[in-house]
Scaffold this active site. Sequence first.
Site, short mmCIF file in Angstrom:
data_model
loop_
_atom_site.label_atom_id
_atom_site.label_comp_id
_atom_site.label_asym_id
_atom_site.label_seq_id
_atom_site.Cartn_x
_atom_site.Cartn_y
_atom_site.Cartn_z
N GLY A 111 0.82 -1.20 0.00
CA GLY A 111 0.00 0.00 0.00
C GLY A 111 0.85 1.25 0.00
N THR A 134 1.56 3.51 -2.19
CA THR A 134 1.18 4.75 -2.87
C THR A 134 0.12 5.53 -2.10
OG1 THR A 134 -0.39 3.52 -4.25
CG2 THR A 134 1.80 3.92 -5.17
N GLY A 171 1.34 5.10 3.51
CA GLY A 171 2.39 4.25 2.95
C GLY A 171 3.58 5.06 2.45
N ARG A 218 -15.20 3.79 12.24
CA ARG A 218 -14.18 2.79 11.95
C ARG A 218 -14.79 1.43 11.63
NH1 ARG A 218 -8.96 4.33 13.20
NH2 ARG A 218 -8.82 6.37 14.18
N ASN A 277 -12.30 -3.42 4.31
CA ASN A 277 -10.87 -3.69 4.42
C ASN A 277 -10.54 -5.10 4.89
OD1 ASN A 277 -10.09 -1.19 3.51
ND2 ASN A 277 -9.95 -0.27 5.54
N VAL A 300 -1.50 -1.80 9.78
CA VAL A 300 -1.82 -0.38 9.98
C VAL A 300 -3.25 -0.08 9.50
CG1 VAL A 300 -1.14 2.00 9.43
CG2 VAL A 300 0.61 0.21 9.70
N HIS A 302 -8.15 1.33 19.23
CA HIS A 302 -7.72 2.53 18.52
C HIS A 302 -8.98 3.14 17.91
CE1 HIS A 302 -5.58 5.37 16.09
NE2 HIS A 302 -5.99 4.81 14.95
#
EC number: 1.1.1.299
Length: 325
Positions: free
Chosen positions: A7, A9, A13, A90, A97, A120, A177
Amino acid sequence: MKVSIIGSTGRVGRATALCLAEEEAVKTLHLISRKESLEQNLGEVLDMSDALAAKGVSVKLENSADIENVYGSRIVVITAGVPRTADMDRDDLAFKNGRIVADYARQIARFAPDSIILVVTNPVDVMTYVALRYSGFHPSRVFGLGNHLDSLRLKNYMARHFNVHVSEVHTRVIGQHGPYMVPLISSTSIGGIPIEHYARRDYFSGYKKFDLKKTIDKVIHAGSNIISRKGATEYGPAFAISNIVTTILNDERRILTVSTLMEGEIDGIRDVCLGVPVKLGKNGIEGVVPVLMDRDEREAFREAANHVRDSTRRVMEFLDEELPL
């Protein structure tokens, strides 16, 4: 040693790549992007090479769109995924994801079976669990950024409020988090003095009473506040990731707060990934460090565990149908 970023780009990242490229312990840095972003990825490598030349840094930079090139990596950092917008919960990200992280975790296990995976991608606690299950690695070798950045933010806010160097602030955030994070104020100190004494007394002229609730709210909403203004968080996560990676590569055995699988070490909580302090060394997590909590903090930590466990269960049920283990 070789470190790969999946990741590369994306904004986190890219920033992470530049941070890690300057670290002496990183000898090879491999940047992996999607095929449609390969030209941009090459551009990042070329631009970074010029910057490193100006700094007098020599590191081998590689780029590709092929996941098999994680081969030989000591650490693989997963930053790939759909980015969170300022108004996005989130948990909304979890289903989008989850599949991405699960697929990468499987391939990392195939091509870099001896590596350590640092997750991450958000929501990081849930994604850490996904990466752990789909890689099949031991929990000591799969963990997430977790509350390390949250802890740094809390240190920063307190240092600025009390006008002291950030290194004088000793504090930690655990749990999720996200909105269920738990700042351990009861064990926080500044220059060896418990924070509650600073909060209740005017140690130095001009000090205002420490507003604990306001400070905690700032930490919880720090990411959203940045995203609403510039579209993404970059530098904070990148430097926090670099902290973790270099701690491992240099076998520093620092105690950092990362998201890891709980196996009963704290309050008997199990089968959920949460941010807790761990000792990190060359082989990953060497152990969970016990924490001191007051009654309110303990209750909040358990609430965080229940929330993250429920989110994780829903995502894993979805993935079991899409990508059976």
